[in-house]
Structure formats: structure tokens, C-alpha cells
Motif scaffolding. Structure first.
Motif, PDB file in Angstrom:
ATOM      1  N   ALA A 722       0.835  -1.215   0.000  1.00 38.95           N
ATOM      2  CA  ALA A 722       0.000   0.000   0.000  1.00 38.95           C
ATOM      3  C   ALA A 722       0.864   1.257   0.000  1.00 38.95           C
ATOM      4  O   ALA A 722       0.576   2.222  -0.720  1.00 38.95           O
ATOM      5  N   LEU A 723       1.931   1.258   0.787  1.00 38.29           N
ATOM      6  CA  LEU A 723       2.834   2.419   0.815  1.00 38.29           C
ATOM      7  C   LEU A 723       3.499   2.626  -0.542  1.00 38.29           C
ATOM      8  O   LEU A 723       3.736   3.748  -0.971  1.00 38.29           O
ATOM      9  N   ILE A 775      -1.493   0.975   4.923  1.00 40.50           N
ATOM     10  CA  ILE A 775      -2.612   1.284   4.009  1.00 40.50           C
ATOM     11  C   ILE A 775      -3.062   2.737   4.201  1.00 40.50           C
ATOM     12  O   ILE A 775      -3.270   3.477   3.230  1.00 40.50           O
ATOM     13  N   LEU A 776      -3.177   3.164   5.463  1.00 39.01           N
ATOM     14  CA  LEU A 776      -3.578   4.552   5.738  1.00 39.01           C
ATOM     15  C   LEU A 776      -2.568   5.534   5.144  1.00 39.01           C
ATOM     16  O   LEU A 776      -2.942   6.481   4.437  1.00 39.01           O
ATOM     17  N   GLN A 777      -1.275   5.297   5.425  1.00 39.23           N
ATOM     18  CA  GLN A 777      -0.248   6.226   4.921  1.00 39.23           C
ATOM     19  C   GLN A 777      -0.198   6.226   3.395  1.00 39.23           C
ATOM     20  O   GLN A 777       0.086   7.245   2.773  1.00 39.23           O
ATOM     21  N   GLY A 778      -0.498   5.052   2.795  1.00 38.71           N
ATOM     22  CA  GLY A 778      -0.532   4.966   1.332  1.00 38.71           C
ATOM     23  C   GLY A 778      -1.604   5.857   0.736  1.00 38.71           C
ATOM     24  O   GLY A 778      -1.451   6.382  -0.378  1.00 38.71           O
ATOM     25  N   PHE A 779      -2.706   6.034   1.462  1.00 39.41           N
ATOM     26  CA  PHE A 779      -3.818   6.854   0.963  1.00 39.41           C
ATOM     27  C   PHE A 779      -3.709   8.322   1.369  1.00 39.41           C
ATOM     28  O   PHE A 779      -4.571   9.123   1.030  1.00 39.41           O
ATOM     29  N   ASP A 824      -4.331  11.200  11.566  1.00 41.73           N
ATOM     30  CA  ASP A 824      -3.535  12.020  10.644  1.00 41.73           C
ATOM     31  C   ASP A 824      -4.096  11.963   9.216  1.00 41.73           C
ATOM     32  O   ASP A 824      -4.244  12.984   8.550  1.00 41.73           O
ATOM     33  N   VAL A 825      -4.437  10.749   8.753  1.00 41.22           N
ATOM     34  CA  VAL A 825      -4.795  10.557   7.342  1.00 41.22           C
ATOM     35  C   VAL A 825      -6.265  10.850   7.073  1.00 41.22           C
ATOM     36  O   VAL A 825      -6.620  11.589   6.162  1.00 41.22           O
ATOM     37  N   VAL A 826      -7.154  10.235   7.878  1.00 44.30           N
ATOM     38  CA  VAL A 826      -8.596  10.378   7.592  1.00 44.30           C
ATOM     39  C   VAL A 826      -9.133  11.676   8.183  1.00 44.30           C
ATOM     40  O   VAL A 826     -10.089  12.257   7.684  1.00 44.30           O
TER      41      VAL A 826
END
Length: 873
Positions: A722-723, A775-779, A824-826
Motif C-alpha cells: 500500500a505504501l 494502508i492509511l499512509q498509502g492513501f 492524521d490521514v482520515v
């Protein structure tokens, strides 16, 4: 109704290949088409005294193999098959097995005992077969029960206790089992085979005896019976009794105080005058006491917040007599012993125990051992010289540097001279002792080393001369060079004292690896392992040209292995072992040279040739080499970065093979890790291969056939992928997250009393959080909204983990980081969720008070991310 299968079973053991193959096919067909009848027929065969021993033997083997397997997925399948069989038919099989315990044939009884235990391991935890223990005890108490029935019954009880958990029996059953077992140990009225079976059964029943050992009267009775049995006239019974004492030492250490005088006398007499098999167990008793006390001292350390378990200082109290007893064992060497070989004798056991005593009591052991060393080190008798050297080497871990330094400084020159001793054993033990000195008393970075700029040339000279000695000595010398190099690892930017000698050390290690007798004493493997450590610990700014020259040498050697003549399995194994070692050296060279920008080009220039070699290695189809080559490829991916993409077309089929290799699951696991390395190197250029990679990884997670240890690395790989590919991961989110949620649910249901399962649960939870973070950081900054539907599950999972006081620190870090990544991401879309999950603040405060600096920093960052979110409008 059981089928008559005697002739088929006999034919399946025929010397005639055609007859044997046909019979094996018939048995396999019967098993596949009608498993219940197959098992019933085998049980009839095993129970029938009129049947030939050969058919009964095979019937027993097939029964065991139908209930148990080493491979966990296969075992689960067999358990499900057994559970699906009709209850009435299972009762028939179990009745036949119990009947076989009374058979006149020893082998049939023994096999039946094992099969009963396998059935018990399936049924008793599920509260089935409640009458088993009663049936077995009835065999023991029934008037006129023959000795062979009692013997096989006790054997069965022992196996059952080995197979099931102590939670599976109620205390009354445990009491009855212990009573039967202890009565079976009684010398009055019981023949030797019954007493031996009873003593072995007690060994397996000790885990069940917690309550009994808490009761002084019951405990004393059990201890009395074990001690009496340890004095039996039969050596195998004495050995079994001492094995019980070894287990009692570790399981019931807290309650041994009142028995220790008797136990010292018993063990001392056995060590001094009994057969070696018994003496070894008597020494093992004291090794177990040491292990317990070392563990308890770790609890006492100021860093540990735990309340200390009781510490009775048994070793300290017995110290002078115990050390004297152990020193006497050191002169009972065998003529051809090798300290690292599979040989285990009283001298080695004594030295090992002496080492544990040194770790237990520290400085006070030195004055007790040194007079023995000084009196014997120059003896004309080789046994005395070797024993003195072994004693000296054994006590180097435990006492303080201050206590050991003067002694070692005084003895170092003597030991260097002793590498030329006329006796092989003395040279072997001298090299081992030097290795221990370099391991424990050579750490220049901490400010102390017995090795000085003045004596280093002499030391290196002696080692490089001794590496030419016979294989067992040369192998120990490799260990000494390994520890010598390791001591200089942290010289950092400073000059390493070892640098001037590197060329010669590498040359001699390569020569040792190429010796025609290199297979003896594992010398070849030791030489390559030491070469790896020498390269890894070298100062790169001083050694880069030497390592650069080594690279083509190792590549050439690996290339030569492809042309070896393979005419036997032995040849194939030798080739695989050599290739694995050389791939390992290449991995270390690649990692070392790619550690700095100015030396990375050395790897880049040879990368194509290196990769060609690895691809040829894969063509040799050996799993041990596959692992090493994969690890080296991971290092090459890191070194070459985005340029690695040009190798993916050729490499990909081997990555697929690795991911599908369920049988050799370590290969599969390493391949998963390497895919992570490649993703980090290639970023988005990995995209054309992602559909196939993700498809295989998801299939692996869904498979019951794959060893469970591979599953956590797969979740971590999701994060890496994902990253690497960012927003493109969207197409995999639904299937990946569904499996992650399922795995999180499995974690919640795991038995936390099982230490092995607890470790696995920690690995699984950590990897799931790592997947979420990746996955979060990838998005981030692209499609963060894709993760909104999964935010609640993530926080629920973190909450669940936060309530587990037994969780590993690494799990806590991963959980806290995933929370921070979510905030941080969402961002804004999770504000209400974080308000609803009130545990977050408390959990973060707990982490902020941790002694672990990294955890505190992660918690602080997460707290900041959530705080920023809450303050946003």
C-alpha cells in the motif's frame, strides 16, 4: 462391521514391489472411501492376539497416522475427520484399543497406549470419553490384574497426561491418577516393568500435580517415592526417577527447601558413582535449579516492575560442595569428544552446569574454581589440562569484569601457547575458551577489553595459525575470530584495530571453507558464518576496497557450484549447503557496501551478474538455497532501488513459486518479506505485478494448509504494498480489510494461557496494525476517504488490545501508531469516533509513562494528531 485386512497389511510390507504397491493402494482406497470402517478394521487387527505381529504393527502405525500429524493443517484435518465419525462406531474402536492394553504382545500394547492418548487429546478437551480415566484406573485396582496390563495402563496414563492440558482433568481425577502412579512405583509387589512405566507416567503427570504439591503431606509422600525410586537397583528406573526430579526442580522450585539435603546427597552419589545415563540426569537437576534461580534474579533487577518470585538461593547454599562435585566430572572426558558435536557426556554436562552456576552466583565462584585451574593447567596428564581449561572457560559468564580481568590477563598468554598443545582435546578446549574470553571480555566500545593494540598482533597470528589445525579445533578458532570481530563492531567512525589484518583473516577463512575435510565438525559452515561477521563488523571506510575485492571472488565461487558433478543425493546436499553459504556471504557484502552512498556503486556495477547468479541458483531447486538467495535478493533490491525493476520479469516466477511453497513454509515466509523489500525499493513501478502478488497473498491467508507463522508477515506486506502504490491500493482494500478484520476476531478468541499461542497472537496483532498503518499512509493526500468504513473497526481492535495486560510492547507501539495514522490521514471524518472511544486518552497516558523511549515518542505523536483533530473546526 470390521473388514478382514490381515493379508493386505502383510502384502503392504512385501519385498515384492508390485505386491507392496498394490496393497498400499488398496489400503489408501479403503481409507478414503470409508474411514470409519478402515479405523475399526485396524483396531480389530491390533486387538487380536491371533494375528501376526507384522500386520498388527502396521495396523498400529496406520491408526496413529490417521489421528495425528506433525503439520498443523494436516492434524486439524484428521481431528475433524475423527469428530465426524458416528459415536457408536467410535465407542467400538475405543473399546478395542482399551482391550489391546491387556494383549500378550508388548508392541501392540505400546502402540495402543499411544493411540488411546491421541484419541484422548481430541476428545477429553471437548468433555467426551469421560469414562477413560476410570477405565484405566480400574485396570490398576482390579484384583489379579496381570503385570503387563498394569504396565501398559501406566504407560497410557503417562501418554494421556502428555497429550492433554492440566485444565482438562478435575482434581479428583488427578488425585486418582497420582495415587495409581505412585503405587505403581512402589518396590514392594511390583515388577520392574510396572515400576518403570509408573515412574515415566509420573514425569508426564507432574504438570497436573500443582494442588498436590501445595499440600505438604501429599508432596512429601510423592518426593519420598521419587527419592526411593532413584535408589532402585535397575538403572533405567533410577534414570526415570532423576528425570522426575529434574522436572520437579523447575516446576515446584518454591517448595523444595525441606528436601534439598536429601536431594544433594542423592544427586552427588549418582554423579560420583552411578552409570552415565543416571549421572547425567543428576547433573541436569542442578542445571534446572540454576535456570530457575537465574530467571528469578532477572525479576529482582531494578528495571523489572514485577513482584519477585521466591528465591531460595539453593546454589549459593550448596556452592562449595556443588562446585567440587562438578569439577570432578570434568576429568571424565571421552577420547573422541567434541564440544559442539552431538556427543553429550558427563564431562560436558558438568562443564555446562558449572557455567550455569557461574551465571547464578557470579564472583564467588572464582576463588572456588581457580585453585583447580592452577593445579591442573600444566599437568602432564592431558585430561587434567583439558579439565582445567574447560573449568576456566566455563566460568567466564556471570562474574564481573573486575573479578575476571586480572585472572584472564594473567592467563591469556598461557592459553595462546596452549593452542600448540600436543593433545587435540586440549587445543579444542583452548580455542573454545579463547572464543569465550573474546565474547565476554572484549568490548572496546564499553571501555574494557583484554585485547590491546600490543597483544592483538600475537592473538591474530595465533588464531590464523590455529585455523589450519584439525577440523574440530579449526571450527572453534572460527568462533574465536567471530567474537573478536564482533567486539570491534561499534568502533563507528573511529579506526578499527582489526582493519590491518582483514585481508589475511579473510584469506584464511576462505582457505578453511575450501578444505577437503571442511565438512567435518561443521568447519565449512563456521568459516563462512565467521567471514560474514568479519565483513559485517568491519569499518567500511577502511575496508571498502578489501570487501570490493572479495565480491567477485564469492561470485566466482557461487558460479563454480553450478558446474559441480551431481551423481547422488549427497552431492546435491553438498551443493545446496555451499550455495546457501555463498548466497549468505553475498547478502552481507551487498548490505555492507550499500550502507554508504560512496560504496553503493560497487554493488550497482555487479548487480546484473549477481542477479544472474541468483536466478541460476533458483534453477537448482533446493529450499535451503532458495531461502538464502531470497534474502540476498532483498538486500540487492534495497541497494539498487528503482533500477531493480529490470529484474522483475525473470524473478517473478520464483517469487510466485516461493509464495506457493506451503510445504517449506520458511521459504514462503522469507519470500513474503522479500516482496516487502522489493516494494520499498520500487514504489509504484511494482504496480504491474501487484494483482498477482495480492491474489497470491490473499489466497495464502485463506488457506488452511499454510503454516500459521507465515500469516503475520503477509499482513505486514499489505502495508508495504500500500505504501508503494498509494491510491492504486484501493482495488485491494475490500478483500484485504475483510481478512484483517477476520484475523482480528481470531486474536480475540485465542487461548492466552497457551504461551505459544500468546506469542503468535502478539505477532498477528502487531502485523494487522502495521497493515492498517501502511494502508492509511498509502492513501494520505489521495483517497483517505476509502478508509472511513474501516475506522471504527480499527479503534475497536485497539481498544480490545489495550485491555490485554499480557500484550507485547511491540504490539502496543503498532496499535498506538495505527491510531495516530488514522487521525492524521482520515482526519475530520474520524473526529466523532475518537470522541466516542473514550479509552484513547487513558491508553495514551499509560503509554506516555512507559520506560520505552520509542513508545513514548509514538504516543506523543499520536496524542498530537488526535489533539489537532479535536481542535479543528
Amino acid at each position: 462391521m470390521a473388514m478382514e485386512i490381515t493379508q493386505i497389511l502383510l502384502s503392504a510390507q512385501s519385498a515384492d514391489t508390485r505386491v507392496r504397491t498394490e496393497a498400499e493402494g488398496s489400503l489408501r482406497q479403503f481409507q478414503e472411501q470409508n474411514l470409519p470402517q478402515f479405523l475399526l478394521s485396524l483396531s480389530f487387527e491390533l486387538a487380536n492376539n491371533d494375528k501376526p505381529a507384522e500386520s498388527r504393527r502396521l495396523a498400529g502405525i496406520l491408526l496413529k497416522n490417521s489421528l495425528d500429524a506433525k503439520e498443523s493443517a494436516r492434524k486439524d484435518h484428521l481431528v475433524k475427520q475423527w469428530c465426524a465419525i458416528d459415536v457408536a462406531l467410535k465407542s467400538q474402536i475405543k473399546e478395542l484399543l482399551l482391550r489391546t492394553l491387556g494383549s500378550s504382545a508388548l508392541e501392540a500394547r505400546h502402540t495402543s497406549a499411544q493411540v488411546i492418548a491421541k484419541v484422548a487429546s481430541i476428545e477429553i478437551p471437548q468433555k467426551q470419553w469421560p469414562e477413560l480415566v476410570g477405565s484405566l484406573l480400574n485396570n490398576m485396582t482390579q484384583q489379579g490384574s496381570p503385570a503387563h496390563l498394569k504396565q501398559s495402563t501406566l504407560e497410557t496414563l503417562g501418554y494421556v497426561c502428555e497429550e492433554i492440558s492440566h485444565h482438562d482433568l478435575v482434581q479428583d481425577e488427578v488425585n486418582s491418577v497420582l495415587t495409581a502412579v505412585v503405587q505403581g512405583m512402589n518396590q514392594a509387589g511390583n515388577p520392574a516393568e510396572v515400576r518403570l512405566a509408573a515412574t515415566k507416567a509420573l514425569l508426564n503427570a507432574l504438570d497436573f500435580s500443582q494442588t498436590n504439591f501445595e499440600n505438604e503431606m501429599e508432596r512429601t509422600y510423592i518426593m519420598k517415592m521419587v527419592c526411593e525410586t532413584a535408589c532402585s537397583k535397575e538403572a533405567d528406573i533410577r534414570q526415570a526417577a532423576f528425570e522426575c526430579l529434574v522436572s520437579i526442580a523447575s516446576t515446584y522450585y518454591e517448595v523444595l527447601e525441606q528436601y534439598m539435603v536429601t536431594l544433594f546427597e542423592l544427586t552427588s552419589n549418582a554423579v560420583k558413582g552411578d552409570q552415565e545415563s543416571v549421572a547425567l540426569q543428576a547433573i541436569e537437576f542442578w542445571s534446572s535449579i540454576c535456570d530457575e534461580e537465574i530467571d528469578r534474579q532477572e525479576y529482582d533487577s531494578p528495571d523489572s516492575g514485577d513482584s519477585s518470585p521466591p528465591h531460595s538461593c539453593f546454589i549459593e547454599k550448596a556452592l562449595p560442595q556443588l562446585v567440587q562435585m562438578l569439577l570432578e566430572t570434568l576429568e571424565k572426558q571421552e577420547e573422541d569428544q567434541d564440544h559442539d558435536d552431538d556427543v553429550w557426556n558427563i564431562s560436558m554436562a558438568g562443564g555446562t552446569c558449572l557455567g550455569l552456576v557461574a551465571r547464578t552466583v557470579g564472583d564467588v565462584i572464582v576463588p572456588l574454581v581457580m585453585p583447580f585451574v592452577e593445579a591442573n593447567i600444566s599437568s602432564p596428564n592431558w585430561r587434567s589440562r583439558e579439565a582445567a581449561t574447560y573449568a576456566f572457560g566455563s566460568i567466564l559468564e556471570g562474574p564481573t569484569t573486575d573479578k575476571l580481568a586480572p585472572m584472564v590477563a594473567a592467563g591469556l598468554q598461557f592459553l595462546l601457547t596452549a593452542t600448540k598443545d600436543v593433545n587435540n582435546h586440549v587445543r579444542d578446549t583452548t580455542a573454545w575458551t579463547l572464543s569465550r574470553i573474546f565474547e565476554f571480555l572484549h568490548s572496546p566500545d564499553s571501555g574494557f577489553s583484554v585485547i590491546t593494540p600490543e597483544n592483538l598482533p600475537v592473538i591474530v597470528g595465533v588464531l590464523l595459525e590455529s585455523i589450519k589445525d584439525v577440523p574440530n579445533v579449526a571450527e572453534k578458532v572460527c568462533g574465536a575470530i567471530y567474537n573478536l570481530a564482533q567486539g570491534y563492531e561499534d568502533s563507528g567512525a573511529n579506526s578499527s584495530l582489526l582493519s590491518p589484518y582483514l585481508t589475511e583473516i579473510i584469506k584464511q577463512l576462505l582457505a578453511a571453507a575450501e578444505r577437503t575435510d571442511g565438512a567435518e565438525s561443521k568447519l565449512r559452515g563456521a568459516a563462512y558464518e565467521t567471514l560474514n561477521e568479519v565483513v559485517r563488523c568491519s569499518n567500511l571506510s577502511e575496508a571498502s576496497s578489501i570487501i570490493a575485492q572479495l565480491l567477485p571472488v564469492i561470485m566466482a565461487k557461487l558460479g563454480q557450484t553450478m558446474d559441480l558433478q551431481i551423481v547422488s543425493t549427497d552431492d546435491r546436499e553438498k551443493q545446496a549447503e555451499l550455495q546457501a553459504s555463498l548466497c549468505g556471504v553475498l547478502q552481507v557484502i551487498i548490505q555492507k557496501l550499500s550502507g554508504k552512498e560512496d560504496t553503493k556503486p560497487i554493488v550497482m556495477q555487479s548487480a546484473d551478474d549477481i542477479m544472474r547468479l541468483f536466478l541460476r541458483v533458483f534453477g537448482c531447486h533446493s529450499s535451503s538455497v532458495h531461502e538464502e538467495a531470497m534474502l540476498a535478493i532483498g538486500a540487492l533490491a534495497y541497494a539498487t532501488g528503482a533500477e531493480f525493476v529490470k529484474y522483475m520479469g525473470e524473478l517473478f516466477k520464483y517469487l510466485q513459486m516461493g509464495l506457493q511453497n506451503f510445504e517449506e513454509y520458511q521459504v514462503c515466509s522469507i519470500t513474503v518479506g522479500v516482496i516487502g523489500d522489493i516494494c520499498r525499493a520500487l514504489d509504484e513501478t511494482i504496480l504491474p505485478f501487484c494483482d498477482q502478488i495480492m491474489g497470491l497473498l490473499i489466497q495464502n491467508l485463506q488457506s488452511e494448509a499454510l503454516h500459521r507463522s507465515v500469516k503475520p508477515p503477509i499482513f505486514s506486506a499489505f502495508g508495504d504494498i500500500a505504501l508503494a502504490i498509494g491510491a492504486h491500493f484501493e482495488r485491494y482494500v475490500a478483500p484485504a480489510l475483510q481478512i484483517m478484520q477476520g484475523a482480528a476476531q481470531v486474536c480475540a478468541q485465542m487461548d492466552t494461557l497457551d504461551e505459544e499461542l500468546m506469542d503468535y497472537s502478539n505477532q498477528l496483532r502487531k502485523s494487522i496494525f502495521e497493515a492498517y498503518s501502511g494502508i492509511l499512509q498509502g492513501f494520505k493526500d489521495t483517497k483517505s476517504e476509502v478508509m472511513i468504513p474501516y475506522a471504527q473497526h480499527l479503534l475497536q481492535f485497539v481498544e480490545l488490545v489495550s485491555k490485554d495486560s499480557l500484550r507485547d510492547e511491540s504490539v502496543t507501539k503498532a496499535a498506538v501508531a495505527a491510531m495516530g495514522d488514522l487521525a492524521d490521514v482520515v482526519g475530520e471524518k474520524t473526529k466523532q469516533l475518537f470522541k466516542n472511544f473514550t479509552f484513547c486518552g487513558e491508553f495514551l497516558n499509560e503509554c506516555l509513562q512507559s520506560d520505552d523511549e520509542e513508545l513514548r515518542a509514538t504516543a506523543l505523536w499520536t496524542q498530537g494528531m488526535i489533539g489537532r483533530l479535536m481542535l479543528s473546526s
